[in-house]
Scaffold this motif. Structure first.
Motif, PDB file in Angstrom:
ATOM      1  N   SER A 159      69.521  26.627  41.596  1.00  0.00           N
ATOM      2  CA  SER A 159      68.296  25.870  41.878  1.00  0.00           C
ATOM      3  C   SER A 159      67.083  26.785  42.030  1.00  0.00           C
ATOM      4  O   SER A 159      65.953  26.363  41.805  1.00  0.00           O
ATOM      5  N   LYS A 160      67.313  28.050  42.372  1.00  0.00           N
ATOM      6  CA  LYS A 160      66.210  29.001  42.552  1.00  0.00           C
ATOM      7  C   LYS A 160      65.773  29.647  41.240  1.00  0.00           C
ATOM      8  O   LYS A 160      64.735  30.298  41.193  1.00  0.00           O
ATOM      9  N   THR A 161      66.566  29.475  40.188  1.00  0.00           N
ATOM     10  CA  THR A 161      66.249  30.120  38.909  1.00  0.00           C
ATOM     11  C   THR A 161      65.505  29.205  37.947  1.00  0.00           C
ATOM     12  O   THR A 161      65.076  29.653  36.888  1.00  0.00           O
ATOM     13  N   GLY A 162      65.364  27.936  38.295  1.00  0.00           N
ATOM     14  CA  GLY A 162      64.716  26.992  37.389  1.00  0.00           C
ATOM     15  C   GLY A 162      65.717  26.408  36.412  1.00  0.00           C
ATOM     16  O   GLY A 162      66.857  26.860  36.312  1.00  0.00           O
ATOM     17  N   ALA A 163      65.282  25.430  35.685  1.00  0.00           N
ATOM     18  CA  ALA A 163      66.151  24.725  34.746  1.00  0.00           C
ATOM     19  C   ALA A 163      66.153  25.426  33.388  1.00  0.00           C
ATOM     20  O   ALA A 163      65.195  26.101  33.021  1.00  0.00           O
ATOM     21  N   ARG A 164      67.235  25.253  32.655  1.00  0.00           N
ATOM     22  CA  ARG A 164      67.310  25.760  31.284  1.00  0.00           C
ATOM     23  C   ARG A 164      66.328  24.964  30.415  1.00  0.00           C
ATOM     24  O   ARG A 164      66.277  23.749  30.487  1.00  0.00           O
ATOM     25  N   SER A 165      65.614  25.660  29.561  1.00  0.00           N
ATOM     26  CA  SER A 165      64.757  24.984  28.584  1.00  0.00           C
ATOM     27  C   SER A 165      65.620  24.572  27.391  1.00  0.00           C
ATOM     28  O   SER A 165      66.763  25.024  27.247  1.00  0.00           O
ATOM     29  N   GLU A 166      65.071  23.735  26.515  1.00  0.00           N
ATOM     30  CA  GLU A 166      65.803  23.339  25.307  1.00  0.00           C
ATOM     31  C   GLU A 166      66.097  24.551  24.438  1.00  0.00           C
ATOM     32  O   GLU A 166      67.177  24.667  23.852  1.00  0.00           O
TER      33      GLU A 166
END
Length: 106
Positions: free
Chosen positions: A59-66
């Motif tokens: 949750s601290k690393t951000g979401a994966r982009s497409e």
């Protein structure tokens, strides 16, 4: 700066300080951590900076982009917690995080 520990597939660990704003890939390459190649220089175009992030840090690393999702299709041994190190920017919130490295980068 955040202290990040990179754990090679064989268990060898490398604790390095990574400058805020740099990526996990840059931190590894700048500190000669074996197992992270970063062939594309951080353009999210090669998947040679594949890492496994502990679930409690995701949750601290951000979401994966497409784009990251697409590039992970080229990586070997992808798991639910797989990320590309070039896509994770380091900041104080990542201080103390450890990431595991796959057996090989392709």
């Amino acid at each position: 700066m955040a202290k990040i520990t990179y754990i090679e597939h064989d268990g060898t660990s490398h604790e390095v300080e990574v400058t805020d704003g740099f990526s996990l890939m840059e931190g590894a390459v700048n500190n000669s951590v074996p197992g992270i190649d970063g062939d594309c220089g951080g353009a999210c175009a090669c998947a040679t900076c594949h890492v496994y992030v502990p679930a409690d840090w995701l949750s601290k690393t951000g979401a994966r982009s497409e784009m990251e999702e697409s590039m992970l299709d080229f990586a070997t041994g992808v798991e639910e917690t797989s990320r590309l190190g070039c896509q994770i920017k380091v900041g104080p919130e990542l201080d103390g995080m450890s990431v595991r490295l796959p057996e090989a980068q392709h």
